[in-house]
Scaffold this motif. Sequence first.
Motif, short mmCIF file in Angstrom:
data_model
loop_
_atom_site.label_atom_id
_atom_site.label_comp_id
_atom_site.label_asym_id
_atom_site.label_seq_id
_atom_site.Cartn_x
_atom_site.Cartn_y
_atom_site.Cartn_z
N GLU A 161 0.84 -1.20 0.00
CA GLU A 161 0.00 0.00 0.00
C GLU A 161 0.87 1.25 0.00
O GLU A 161 0.60 2.22 -0.72
CB GLU A 161 -0.92 -0.01 1.23
CG GLU A 161 -1.85 1.19 1.32
CD GLU A 161 -3.04 1.09 0.40
OE1 GLU A 161 -3.82 2.06 0.35
OE2 GLU A 161 -3.21 0.07 -0.28
N MET A 162 1.94 1.23 0.78
CA MET A 162 2.87 2.36 0.82
C MET A 162 3.57 2.54 -0.53
O MET A 162 3.74 3.66 -0.99
CB MET A 162 3.91 2.14 1.92
CG MET A 162 3.37 2.22 3.33
SD MET A 162 2.97 3.91 3.77
CE MET A 162 2.54 3.69 5.49
N PHE A 163 3.99 1.43 -1.13
CA PHE A 163 4.63 1.51 -2.44
C PHE A 163 3.73 2.24 -3.43
O PHE A 163 4.18 3.10 -4.19
CB PHE A 163 4.92 0.11 -2.98
CG PHE A 163 6.10 -0.58 -2.34
CD1 PHE A 163 6.64 -0.13 -1.15
CD2 PHE A 163 6.66 -1.70 -2.93
CE1 PHE A 163 7.72 -0.78 -0.57
CE2 PHE A 163 7.74 -2.35 -2.37
CZ PHE A 163 8.27 -1.89 -1.17
N LEU A 164 2.43 1.88 -3.43
CA LEU A 164 1.49 2.46 -4.38
C LEU A 164 1.11 3.88 -4.00
O LEU A 164 1.14 4.80 -4.84
CB LEU A 164 0.24 1.58 -4.44
CG LEU A 164 -0.90 2.04 -5.35
CD1 LEU A 164 -0.42 2.19 -6.79
CD2 LEU A 164 -2.08 1.08 -5.27
N LEU A 165 0.75 4.10 -2.73
CA LEU A 165 0.30 5.43 -2.30
C LEU A 165 1.37 6.49 -2.46
O LEU A 165 1.08 7.64 -2.79
CB LEU A 165 -0.16 5.38 -0.85
CG LEU A 165 -1.56 4.81 -0.57
CD1 LEU A 165 -1.85 4.84 0.92
CD2 LEU A 165 -2.62 5.59 -1.34
N SER A 166 2.62 6.12 -2.20
CA SER A 166 3.70 7.11 -2.30
C SER A 166 3.79 7.65 -3.73
O SER A 166 4.00 8.86 -3.93
CB SER A 166 5.03 6.51 -1.87
OG SER A 166 5.41 5.45 -2.73
N ARG A 167 3.62 6.79 -4.74
CA ARG A 167 3.68 7.26 -6.13
C ARG A 167 2.41 8.01 -6.52
O ARG A 167 2.46 9.01 -7.25
CB ARG A 167 3.92 6.09 -7.07
CG ARG A 167 5.24 5.36 -6.88
CD ARG A 167 6.45 6.29 -6.84
NE ARG A 167 6.75 6.94 -8.09
CZ ARG A 167 7.69 6.55 -8.96
NH1 ARG A 167 8.41 5.47 -8.71
NH2 ARG A 167 7.90 7.22 -10.06
N ILE A 168 1.24 7.54 -6.05
CA ILE A 168 0.00 8.26 -6.35
C ILE A 168 0.04 9.66 -5.78
O ILE A 168 -0.30 10.65 -6.45
CB ILE A 168 -1.22 7.47 -5.81
CG1 ILE A 168 -1.42 6.18 -6.60
CG2 ILE A 168 -2.49 8.33 -5.87
CD1 ILE A 168 -2.53 5.29 -6.07
N LYS A 169 0.46 9.77 -4.52
CA LYS A 169 0.51 11.09 -3.88
C LYS A 169 1.56 11.97 -4.55
O LYS A 169 1.37 13.19 -4.69
CB LYS A 169 0.83 10.94 -2.39
CG LYS A 169 0.70 12.25 -1.61
CD LYS A 169 0.71 11.99 -0.14
CE LYS A 169 0.45 13.30 0.61
NZ LYS A 169 1.57 14.25 0.47
N GLU A 170 2.66 11.38 -4.97
CA GLU A 170 3.71 12.13 -5.65
C GLU A 170 3.16 12.77 -6.92
O GLU A 170 3.37 13.96 -7.18
CB GLU A 170 4.86 11.18 -5.99
CG GLU A 170 6.09 11.84 -6.57
CD GLU A 170 7.19 10.82 -6.83
OE1 GLU A 170 7.92 11.02 -7.83
OE2 GLU A 170 7.31 9.84 -6.08
N HIS A 171 2.41 12.00 -7.70
CA HIS A 171 1.82 12.54 -8.94
C HIS A 171 0.70 13.53 -8.63
O HIS A 171 0.55 14.54 -9.34
CB HIS A 171 1.27 11.39 -9.80
CG HIS A 171 2.35 10.56 -10.43
ND1 HIS A 171 3.12 11.00 -11.48
CD2 HIS A 171 2.79 9.31 -10.16
CE1 HIS A 171 3.97 10.06 -11.85
NE2 HIS A 171 3.80 9.02 -11.04
N PHE A 172 -0.09 13.27 -7.57
CA PHE A 172 -1.16 14.18 -7.20
C PHE A 172 -0.61 15.54 -6.80
O PHE A 172 -1.17 16.59 -7.16
CB PHE A 172 -1.98 13.57 -6.07
CG PHE A 172 -3.16 14.40 -5.65
CD1 PHE A 172 -4.29 14.46 -6.44
CD2 PHE A 172 -3.15 15.11 -4.45
CE1 PHE A 172 -5.40 15.23 -6.05
CE2 PHE A 172 -4.23 15.87 -4.06
CZ PHE A 172 -5.36 15.93 -4.86
N GLU A 173 0.50 15.54 -6.05
CA GLU A 173 1.10 16.80 -5.61
C GLU A 173 1.77 17.55 -6.76
O GLU A 173 2.07 18.74 -6.64
CB GLU A 173 2.11 16.54 -4.49
CG GLU A 173 1.44 16.12 -3.19
CD GLU A 173 2.43 15.93 -2.06
OE1 GLU A 173 3.63 15.74 -2.36
OE2 GLU A 173 2.01 15.99 -0.89
N GLN A 174 2.02 16.85 -7.87
CA GLN A 174 2.57 17.52 -9.05
C GLN A 174 1.48 18.15 -9.90
O GLN A 174 1.76 18.71 -10.96
CB GLN A 174 3.36 16.50 -9.89
CG GLN A 174 4.64 16.03 -9.22
CD GLN A 174 5.31 14.88 -9.96
OE1 GLN A 174 4.80 14.42 -10.98
NE2 GLN A 174 6.43 14.42 -9.43
N GLY A 175 0.21 18.09 -9.44
CA GLY A 175 -0.88 18.78 -10.12
C GLY A 175 -1.79 17.89 -10.94
O GLY A 175 -2.73 18.39 -11.57
#
Length: 744
Positions: free
Chosen positions: A638-652
């Motif tokens: 879950e952390m592996f996936l969420l960290s990348r999702i949040k990374e892209h979300f914070e990029q707009g």
Amino acid sequence: MLRTLGVAVARHRLIAVIVWAVVLLACGLTALVGVTGESLFDRLGTSGPSVDGEAAEAARLIESTEGAATESLSLLVYDVDTTSPDLQATLAETAADLAAIDGVTEVVDPLAIPALPDGSPNPAAAPLYAEDGKGVLLTVSMETTDGALSDTLLREVQDRLNVAADEIRGQEPDATALVGGNPLVVESLVGVAESDLQKGELIALPIALVVMLIIFGGFLAAGIPLIGAIASIIGALGSLYAFTYVMDIDITTMNVITVIGLGLSIDYGLLIVSRFREEFRALVARTHGDRRLARLDRHELMLEAVGATVDTAGRTVLYSGLTFAIATAGLLVFEPNVIRAISVGAVSVVLIAILTALVLVPALLGYFGERLLKPGILTRVPGLGGLLSRFGDIAPHEGFFSKLTRGIQRRPVLVSVAGIAGLLLLGSPALSLKVASTSDDVIPQSSSQYEFLTALEDHFPLATPAPVQLVSDTDEAGAEAWAGQVRDVPNVTDVSAPAEINGYWVSRVDVRQHQGSDVVREIRADRPDFDHWVGGSDAASVDYTDSLLRGAPWAALIIVVATFILLFLMTGSVVIPITALVISVISLGAAVGVLVWGFQEGNLAGVLNFNADDVAGVDALVLTLVLTFGFGLAMDYEMFLLSRIKEHFEQGESTRLSIETGLQSSGRIITSAALIIVLVFAGFATGELMQMKEIGVALAVAVLLDATLVRTVLVPAVMTSLEKVLWWAPRWMHPIHARFGLRE
């Protein structure tokens, strides 16, 4: 801080590698050789699950209060004429020789116990005679020092008994003559555990290397996570050796913790190396448009890439490790020492896995990082290069997982309902779950004591531990009345007449196979009005299971609250932690369902080579560990996936797009890491220890489901279904996340 750590370790890689080498050498030597001459395997035990409950109190009341604590060995002789002069002479001579050994406190030769005046056998010798009168047990008690039996004394007694066994087989070729006892059972099971560990590693490590070769296309990139995994195994064994001086470590603890450390280290190393290659290539590509980067040489770019890797993927490893450590630390609320030992050991191994990912792997990247951008040697093999490029660790912007996500997002609610229904169907056998204890019931056939224990159970039932005991502080008439009442309890096959021991009246209760727990609960539900205790091995199992049930709500509360807080601090949402927890519970239910179907119902008996009739249900310890470790591994991915999702979300990016690109970025690593850890668990499931079979199968199924159906289908579907509220949190929680939030 993490970026600084990564750059410093890569820059001073020689110092880091030397420190690691010294530490690992010390851990390896202490585990294999020991500090006081005892290796780790010498210090392991197999006390079995126990708690300080009613059964333990009953045992204390009737145990001998005179003399020092002892251990015993027995010579089991069966299919002989017990009146044979040769047999009587051999046993008498053996007893005399054993009594002369320093450290032997008592030798009991049943043939030397005189009969009663009326000529009938002495009741005191009844447990030492075979049920059909065709065999006897000669027992030897040996003194212990601080609970430990001298190996020299054990070998001397064992050798003399083996000589007697050989003599008896020479006199009676068809006779069975076996030497056994608790010290030899423990020794045998430790040997089986050591063999299972070696076999599991021999299966897991080569397969892990092959999978990583496919992922990375070269031996160098594939070897770095494997080096980290080997370092974790050695470190885990060293830490376990240290823990043996402060608590009892069961043989199951060693195998469980080693396999968890192996799996996590490979996962984390895979993530770090993959992200490094991604960061390094991105920095090289940016040198043409970034003046600062253009001034750096190749080596400095590599150091920058290591720093960026540890700051991003390293942070994910840190979060994942903390989540797993929190889940395993929740086991400390349980009373049984074996679970506390696993908890402490698991937390230490998780810390070692984190350290290998954040310190050792970056140090190795400092040595070999510049070479990791070059195509691996396997990519030059005709016909293989194209295949490997399709499975490479660097995911393209468009690929299988992005297409899969867009397909799911067309009907997210339908996919969510179908996915949850599928997991519930897999978990449906769990509705008939029966918790039992297989650690004592299932002795591996490869154990050198298997034949002795089987013969003892078949022919000398009174010499085996009583499944149920009635202990009372009353008069003989009251004890007899209680025994008569218990005879009418369903599944009770026999109740002995009360015998006085240490001032208490004691009756042995024999029960049908696998029905002891039900018998204990029924007896305890209808108690007499005098002081009494229901003891025996099955009563101890009931006390143990009840203790786990009492501790389970507190453990679950600790795990849920801590995980919720950690996921909130990472995402700023309360919706994401709740959905993650609910999905993980459903997924774990499916794994438990497969466990019940495979072991309790016996459907995997042929595949995994065990006797289904020996299994009464799912082992209580196994169930506890599977739920805990399975949850920790689920949160890992879950952390592996969420960290990348949040990374892209914070990029707009929008929520939908960030889910799509996040899964595309992490999907390959999640499925690759999961494939490796599934193979690791499956390798250990082929071992002989029943508990490890159950743990290996259940965790392999849990990870397989989590990395396929759950993480790549169900989670994107549920997150998309909730996209309008996915990042929501109460207004009063916003300042908390702003102040304490965990960010890349």
